[in-house]
Design an enzyme around this catalytic site. Sequence first.
Site, PDB file in Angstrom:
ATOM      1  N   TYR A 145       0.849  -1.208   0.000  1.00  0.00           N
ATOM      2  CA  TYR A 145       0.000   0.000   0.000  1.00  0.00           C
ATOM      3  C   TYR A 145       0.885   1.260   0.000  1.00  0.00           C
ATOM      4  CZ  TYR A 145      -2.788   3.528   2.643  1.00  0.00           C
ATOM      5  OH  TYR A 145      -3.397   4.671   3.096  1.00  0.00           O
ATOM      6  N   ASP A 231      -1.845  -5.899   9.354  1.00  0.00           N
ATOM      7  CA  ASP A 231      -2.863  -4.888   9.088  1.00  0.00           C
ATOM      8  C   ASP A 231      -4.040  -5.618   8.432  1.00  0.00           C
ATOM      9  OD1 ASP A 231      -4.468  -2.938   7.906  1.00  0.00           O
ATOM     10  OD2 ASP A 231      -2.795  -1.598   7.467  1.00  0.00           O
ATOM     11  N   ILE A 233      -7.149  -4.552   7.841  1.00  0.00           N
ATOM     12  CA  ILE A 233      -8.192  -3.562   7.527  1.00  0.00           C
ATOM     13  C   ILE A 233      -9.209  -4.097   6.511  1.00  0.00           C
ATOM     14  CG2 ILE A 233      -6.731  -2.426   5.788  1.00  0.00           C
ATOM     15  CD1 ILE A 233      -7.922   0.247   6.589  1.00  0.00           C
TER      16      ILE A 233
HETATM   17  C1  LIG Z   1      -3.562  -1.561   4.026  1.00  0.00           C
HETATM   18  C2  LIG Z   1      -4.086  -0.235   4.500  1.00  0.00           C
HETATM   19  N1  LIG Z   1      -3.771   0.186   5.735  1.00  0.00           N
HETATM   20  C3  LIG Z   1      -4.218   1.373   6.196  1.00  0.00           C
HETATM   21  C4  LIG Z   1      -4.993   2.196   5.417  1.00  0.00           C
HETATM   22  C5  LIG Z   1      -5.472   3.507   5.990  1.00  0.00           C
HETATM   23  O1  LIG Z   1      -6.822   3.421   6.338  1.00  0.00           O
HETATM   24  P1  LIG Z   1      -7.583   4.397   7.349  1.00  0.00           P
HETATM   25  O2  LIG Z   1      -8.599   5.118   6.527  1.00  0.00           O
HETATM   26  O3  LIG Z   1      -8.235   3.515   8.357  1.00  0.00           O
HETATM   27  O4  LIG Z   1      -6.588   5.302   7.948  1.00  0.00           O
HETATM   28  C6  LIG Z   1      -5.352   1.798   4.140  1.00  0.00           C
HETATM   29  C7  LIG Z   1      -6.178   2.659   3.274  1.00  0.00           C
HETATM   30  O5  LIG Z   1      -6.299   2.500   2.091  1.00  0.00           O
HETATM   31  C8  LIG Z   1      -4.894   0.542   3.666  1.00  0.00           C
HETATM   32  O6  LIG Z   1      -5.210   0.098   2.451  1.00  0.00           O
END
Ligand SMILES: Cc1ncc(COP(=O)(O)O)c(C=O)c1O
Length: 472
Positions: A145, A231, A233
């Site tokens: 990312y 991570d 997410i």
């Molecule tokens: C792998 C990853 N980590 C973190 C983030 C950041 O997300 P947040 O909106 O929760 O700060 C993103 C956003 O695209 C992401 O893809």
Amino acid sequence: MKLLSSKASCNTHGQDSSYFLGWEEYEKNPYDEALNTKGIIQMGLAENQLSFDILESWLAKNQDVAGFKRDGKSIFRELALFQDYHGLPSFKKALVDFMAEIRGNKVTFDPNHIVLTAGSTSANETLMFCLAEQGDAFLLPTPYYPGFDRDLKWRTGVEIVPIQCTSANNFQITESALQQAREEAKKRNLRVKGVLVTNPSNPLGTTMSRNELNLLIDFIKVNKDMHLISDEIYSGTVFSSASFISVMEILKERNYLKDSYSDAAQVWNRVHVVYSLSKDLGLPGFRVGAIYSNNDEVIAAATKMSSFGLVSSQTQYLLSAMLGDKKFTKYYLSENLKRLKRRQRMLISGLQKAGISCLKSNAGLFCWVDMRHLLSSNTFEAEMELWKKIVYQVKLNISPGSSCHCSEPGWFRVCFANMTEETLNLAMTRLTTFVADINVANESKMSSRRTRSLPSWVFRLSSRNHREQEER
Ligand SMILES: Cc1ncc(COP(=O)(O)O)c(C=O)c1O
């Protein structure tokens, strides 16, 4: 005279990466179904806009919550004053239960081990501040990312050393790639403090295999001064098999529990999960993220640091009611996955019609698209040349693999969940025309090259044949 600090003026923020430049180009000329049909379509933004109607209908049915009332009475003042960096207990409980539900309740999470942060952005940076000194390094599998260059490095001074993954094995992490990254860090005189992965992966849209996860746990088991950050997410976006395996499940499978023998407890203490509601619920604007760690010291430090990026109390209040509604979460999670799957299929079949394939994926809000055959040469310069044509001529903002630190030119991340089906269809039509034009141009180049390389007697022969045919 220097007015700003070196931190404020240094360019390690990553703002000049093609990932962010594409967004800027989009902002100058954004596509609009009614007002700007020739504008740039944003396919470089991993937003989930597919299930807003479900959230909105919950809000319509729960107007008391949205109006900051409890049992019919206003709690406006209570919320306006609340600023405890430990967060609302009811929200922390609802969030850990939601995380467990996403993982099929195979693991549970303790609300005392979660720290609320302003999104995963803040969670990842906070973990860097907790675990590493300036000049230390984390190993990250590529492609990764693009925001990590900002989130992990910029303010902390931490370095990223890539674990080079390639298309030869669908970009999976191997032991030799891990060791090579370690050697690379050694050469650069960097102390490695751990490994950070995204599972499911941004930008690949794939979940990590049990083998890969075990490899990572083995790595930090041997390297006792290292941490593993996962991570997660995108954990609620896994719409096809193989199903998602959280690193916490691997710890449980290996019986690496807090009270188990000391080696295992050591590993347990060095694994941390990052989460956010930006993708699974599609709420990046609400800035709700979290760090989950088994390590009491990390939790204590991160909780203190979280005062720099708290989640507002009205947001916590609203979401504790929403996520506490189990009927809602169950329906939302399953319906959202159905919609994501349909969208991903649409993108894949649209790309196929244009003769373009993607890495086989099962999660996320994007596909990892293989355009190597469209490059004029196997170089990153050619990738940028193609990217510029796609942004300026085709008017699609997609993210080049080089912005994700991919080691092979020709890969692009293409998002599918931040637009309507009609817009996605239009994007595919534009791309198909573009590729067809390239094919025609290549074909005519080839045939003129073929023609040029033929000896003159061939032309004499062919025109004689032609004449004879005409006379017959
Ligand atoms: C792998 C990853 N980590 C973190 C983030 C950041 O997300 P947040 O909106 O929760 O700060 C993103 C956003 O695209 C992401 O893809």
